[in-house]
Each structure stands twice: as structure tokens, then as C-alpha cells.
Write a protein that holds these residues in place. Structure first.
Motif, mmCIF file in Angstrom:
data_model
loop_
_atom_site.group_PDB
_atom_site.id
_atom_site.type_symbol
_atom_site.label_atom_id
_atom_site.label_comp_id
_atom_site.label_asym_id
_atom_site.label_seq_id
_atom_site.Cartn_x
_atom_site.Cartn_y
_atom_site.Cartn_z
ATOM 1 N N VAL A 271 28.281 44.401 51.197
ATOM 2 C CA VAL A 271 28.646 45.256 50.201
ATOM 3 C C VAL A 271 27.687 45.038 49.077
ATOM 4 O O VAL A 271 27.201 43.839 48.737
ATOM 5 C CB VAL A 271 29.920 44.792 49.653
ATOM 6 N N THR A 272 27.217 46.265 48.556
ATOM 7 C CA THR A 272 26.216 46.052 47.638
ATOM 8 C C THR A 272 26.975 46.156 46.179
ATOM 9 O O THR A 272 27.862 46.854 46.015
ATOM 10 C CB THR A 272 25.167 47.461 47.561
ATOM 11 N N VAL A 273 26.279 45.697 45.277
ATOM 12 C CA VAL A 273 26.941 45.673 43.877
ATOM 13 C C VAL A 273 25.896 46.196 42.938
ATOM 14 O O VAL A 273 24.816 45.699 42.434
ATOM 15 C CB VAL A 273 27.373 44.225 43.415
ATOM 16 N N ALA A 274 26.182 47.616 42.667
ATOM 17 C CA ALA A 274 25.160 48.135 41.537
ATOM 18 C C ALA A 274 24.999 47.524 40.340
ATOM 19 O O ALA A 274 25.992 46.913 39.770
ATOM 20 C CB ALA A 274 25.516 49.719 41.724
ATOM 21 N N GLY A 275 23.936 47.743 39.631
ATOM 22 C CA GLY A 275 23.910 47.192 38.303
ATOM 23 C C GLY A 275 24.962 47.715 37.287
ATOM 24 O O GLY A 275 25.285 47.000 36.663
ATOM 25 N N ASP A 276 25.532 49.009 37.454
ATOM 26 C CA ASP A 276 26.409 49.322 36.620
ATOM 27 C C ASP A 276 27.823 49.010 36.799
ATOM 28 O O ASP A 276 28.746 49.250 36.193
ATOM 29 C CB ASP A 276 26.437 50.944 36.421
ATOM 30 N N GLN A 277 27.886 48.128 37.950
ATOM 31 C CA GLN A 277 29.163 47.463 38.340
ATOM 32 C C GLN A 277 29.284 45.865 38.135
ATOM 33 O O GLN A 277 30.315 45.494 38.261
ATOM 34 C CB GLN A 277 29.432 47.403 39.659
ATOM 35 N N ARG A 278 28.183 45.342 37.582
ATOM 36 C CA ARG A 278 28.234 44.089 37.242
ATOM 37 C C ARG A 278 29.273 43.565 36.269
ATOM 38 O O ARG A 278 29.799 42.394 36.430
ATOM 39 C CB ARG A 278 26.760 43.536 36.772
ATOM 40 N N GLY A 279 29.520 44.379 35.263
ATOM 41 C CA GLY A 279 30.562 44.069 34.088
ATOM 42 C C GLY A 279 31.898 44.114 34.870
ATOM 43 O O GLY A 279 32.523 43.341 34.595
ATOM 44 N N ARG A 280 32.103 44.846 35.854
ATOM 45 C CA ARG A 280 33.376 44.711 36.409
ATOM 46 C C ARG A 280 33.508 43.597 37.533
ATOM 47 O O ARG A 280 34.583 43.075 37.470
ATOM 48 C CB ARG A 280 33.587 46.206 37.412
ATOM 49 N N LEU A 281 32.102 43.258 37.974
ATOM 50 C CA LEU A 281 32.366 41.887 38.833
ATOM 51 C C LEU A 281 32.723 40.827 37.804
ATOM 52 O O LEU A 281 33.448 40.119 38.330
ATOM 53 C CB LEU A 281 31.074 41.787 39.192
ATOM 54 N N ALA A 282 32.057 40.919 36.676
ATOM 55 C CA ALA A 282 32.342 39.629 35.642
ATOM 56 C C ALA A 282 33.699 39.698 35.237
ATOM 57 O O ALA A 282 34.596 38.820 35.315
ATOM 58 C CB ALA A 282 31.628 39.950 34.358
ATOM 59 N N ASP A 283 34.450 40.760 35.277
ATOM 60 C CA ASP A 283 35.995 41.124 34.747
ATOM 61 C C ASP A 283 36.588 40.271 36.046
ATOM 62 O O ASP A 283 37.659 39.738 35.710
ATOM 63 C CB ASP A 283 36.339 42.661 34.449
ATOM 64 N N LEU A 284 36.408 40.804 37.226
ATOM 65 C CA LEU A 284 37.085 40.349 38.187
ATOM 66 C C LEU A 284 36.936 38.845 38.391
ATOM 67 O O LEU A 284 38.023 38.077 38.728
ATOM 68 C CB LEU A 284 36.436 41.090 39.519
ATOM 69 N N LEU A 285 35.698 38.113 37.987
ATOM 70 C CA LEU A 285 35.722 36.714 38.312
ATOM 71 C C LEU A 285 36.360 36.147 37.339
ATOM 72 O O LEU A 285 36.956 35.172 37.475
ATOM 73 C CB LEU A 285 34.141 36.434 38.096
ATOM 74 N N LYS A 286 36.552 36.518 36.109
ATOM 75 C CA LYS A 286 37.164 35.971 35.161
ATOM 76 C C LYS A 286 38.955 35.960 35.383
ATOM 77 O O LYS A 286 39.593 35.059 35.036
ATOM 78 C CB LYS A 286 37.073 36.759 33.906
ATOM 79 N N ARG A 287 39.125 37.100 35.759
ATOM 80 C CA ARG A 287 40.716 37.243 36.257
ATOM 81 C C ARG A 287 41.106 36.095 37.120
ATOM 82 O O ARG A 287 42.075 35.455 37.191
ATOM 83 C CB ARG A 287 41.011 38.457 36.614
ATOM 84 N N ALA A 288 39.921 36.132 38.408
ATOM 85 C CA ALA A 288 40.429 35.265 39.444
ATOM 86 C C ALA A 288 40.432 33.940 38.906
ATOM 87 O O ALA A 288 41.074 32.920 39.536
ATOM 88 C CB ALA A 288 39.529 35.511 40.471
ATOM 89 N N TRP A 289 39.368 33.529 38.158
ATOM 90 C CA TRP A 289 39.248 32.323 37.472
ATOM 91 C C TRP A 289 40.554 31.787 36.799
ATOM 92 O O TRP A 289 41.099 30.705 37.169
ATOM 93 C CB TRP A 289 38.095 32.008 36.724
ATOM 94 N N ILE A 290 41.092 32.679 36.036
ATOM 95 C CA ILE A 290 42.241 32.336 35.186
ATOM 96 C C ILE A 290 43.491 32.253 36.082
ATOM 97 O O ILE A 290 44.386 31.421 35.695
ATOM 98 C CB ILE A 290 42.304 33.435 33.972
ATOM 99 N N ALA A 291 43.484 33.054 37.152
ATOM 100 C CA ALA A 291 44.710 33.150 37.895
ATOM 101 C C ALA A 291 44.699 31.789 38.872
ATOM 102 O O ALA A 291 45.675 31.122 39.090
ATOM 103 C CB ALA A 291 44.647 34.139 38.948
ATOM 104 N N GLU A 292 43.431 31.440 38.954
ATOM 105 C CA GLU A 292 43.309 29.934 40.035
ATOM 106 C C GLU A 292 43.188 28.805 38.909
ATOM 107 O O GLU A 292 43.804 27.755 39.287
ATOM 108 C CB GLU A 292 42.016 29.816 40.786
ATOM 109 N N HIS A 293 43.208 29.009 37.601
ATOM 110 C CA HIS A 293 42.981 27.770 36.692
ATOM 111 C C HIS A 293 44.082 27.931 35.616
ATOM 112 O O HIS A 293 43.338 28.624 34.500
ATOM 113 C CB HIS A 293 41.744 27.379 36.473
ATOM 114 N N PRO A 294 45.113 27.998 35.658
ATOM 115 C CA PRO A 294 46.247 28.356 34.443
ATOM 116 C C PRO A 294 45.759 27.408 33.325
ATOM 117 O O PRO A 294 45.354 26.310 33.347
ATOM 118 C CB PRO A 294 47.603 28.108 35.016
ATOM 119 N N GLY A 295 45.775 28.279 32.206
ATOM 120 C CA GLY A 295 45.478 27.514 30.933
ATOM 121 C C GLY A 295 43.767 27.949 30.668
ATOM 122 O O GLY A 295 43.523 27.334 29.531
ATOM 123 N N ALA A 296 43.189 28.527 31.384
ATOM 124 C CA ALA A 296 41.931 28.835 31.305
ATOM 125 C C ALA A 296 41.558 30.008 30.391
ATOM 126 O O ALA A 296 40.564 30.142 29.711
ATOM 127 C CB ALA A 296 41.074 29.017 32.704
#
Length: 193
Positions: free
Chosen positions: A55-80
């Protein structure tokens, strides 16, 4: 000299990944990236199953990737929530080019899943070799995001699929340096029964 492509032997003897956080533009353009991927797909694949997806991640999708990573981190680490998650932004935005490699084994095949996963790993190594052959540096990273089901699902992973890694490509922005390598005698032995 690292990643000497004057010969295959020279390349293998000098192969060195770069640090994704140190990569700068340019990265491979669309045609070059297509060629890098095409070369990487020339890999051992018992049963001709192609048990991997890229899967390619275009430059204009990097912000969406960052948002995904933050949501996943918070879901995995309550209180984050509310903590400094800038490292996730940095991860998503490093290097000019980003691919994600998935292992997608065919579950009902006579080819064992382990062999199919090894084939996906071989694609990963070939991605690095092909990027280096085109004059770029590459980095294969995993980390917690590679093992997070929400992140994997966002990239199309189904049950039984896994993220092999995030593959970053670009131009070295810092000098590459050697890292310790295993000693031959520590990892190679003679079979004696």
C-alpha cells in the motif's frame, strides 16, 4: 562507501539502511517507485500465491496517517489522550516516500503460512535492495503500529494478515554509519551427527 551498486556483490557487502527520520527529498517519483516495487516482487513465492500486498501512502495522506496512529495509540493506551503524541506525527511524516507491506497468507493453501510469511519478508528485503539500486536509501520499520489491529485494518488487513513493516525511501540527509554485524562463527556452524 555504503550501498555501492557497482556490482551485486559490492551492494550486498555494503548494504546499509538509512534512518527514516534523516531522509530528505527527493524520494522516488511515481515511475521509479513502480519500478522499485516491480523489482521487489521478483521474490521466492512457493505456490505462486503472492501472499503479500503493498500500500502506498501519498504525501498528502501523511496527516491522515498521523491521525490514525494517534487514535490507535489512545485506544491502546487509555489515558494517553492529551499527552504529547508528536512522535507519532514525526513517524507519519518522515522521509519523502512511504509504503506499507502486508503479509496476506492464503489460509487454505498447501503452502504453510510460515513459508508465505517468509515470502512477504523477502519482498521487504527486495524493496530495500531495489531502492538502493535506484540510488535511494531505505528503511524498514515496525514498532507498535505494525502490531496494532486498528492500524492494520485501516490498510486493508483481514483476519490472518499482518503488517510486515513501514518502508521509507528518500535521500540520505545524514551520513550513513555502520552498525555492529554478527560474527560469522557465532551464527554459522557445521552439521555433525
Amino acid at each position: 562507501m555504503f550501498n555501492d551498486i557497482s556490482s551485486l556483490r559490492s551492494h550486498l557487502a555494503t548494504r546499509r539502511s538509512g534512518k527514516a527520520r534523516d531522509m530528505i527529498a527527493p524520494g522516488p517519483d511515481a515511475d521509479t517507485l513502480r519500478d522499485i516495487v516491480a523489482l521487489a516482487l521478483r521474490t521466492p513465492d512457493h505456490g505462486k500465491l503472492a501472499p503479500w500486498r503493498i500500500v502506498t501512502v501519498a504525501g498528502d495522506q501523511r496527516g491522515r496517517l498521523a491521525d490514525l496512529l494517534k487514535r490507535a495509540w489512545i485506544a491502546e493506551h487509555p489515558g494517553a489522550e492529551g499527552l504529547d503524541l508528536s512522535a507519532l506525527d514525526q513517524f507519519a511524516h518522515q522521509a519523502p516516500t512511504l509504503l506499507l507491506l502486508l503479509s496476506t497468507p492464503v489460509q487454505d493453501s498447501k503452502i504453510p503460512v510460515w513459508e508465505q510469511q517468509m515470502s512477504a519478508g523477502a519482498v521487504g528485503m527486495n524493496l530495500l535492495h531495489a531502492a538502493h539500486a535506484h540510488g535511494f536509501v531505505g528503511s524498514w520499520l515496525t514498532g507498535w503500529a505494525a502490531y496494532n489491529r486498528d492500524v492494520a485494518a485501516a490498510f486493508g488487513a483481514r483476519d490472518g494478515d499482518t503488517i510486515v513493516g513501514f518502508f521509507f525511501f528518500g535521500t540520505p540527509g545524514a551520513e550513513l554509519s555502520e552498525r555492529p554485524r554478527p560474527d560469522y562463527d557465532d551464527v554459522v556452524g557445521d552439521w555433525d551427527i
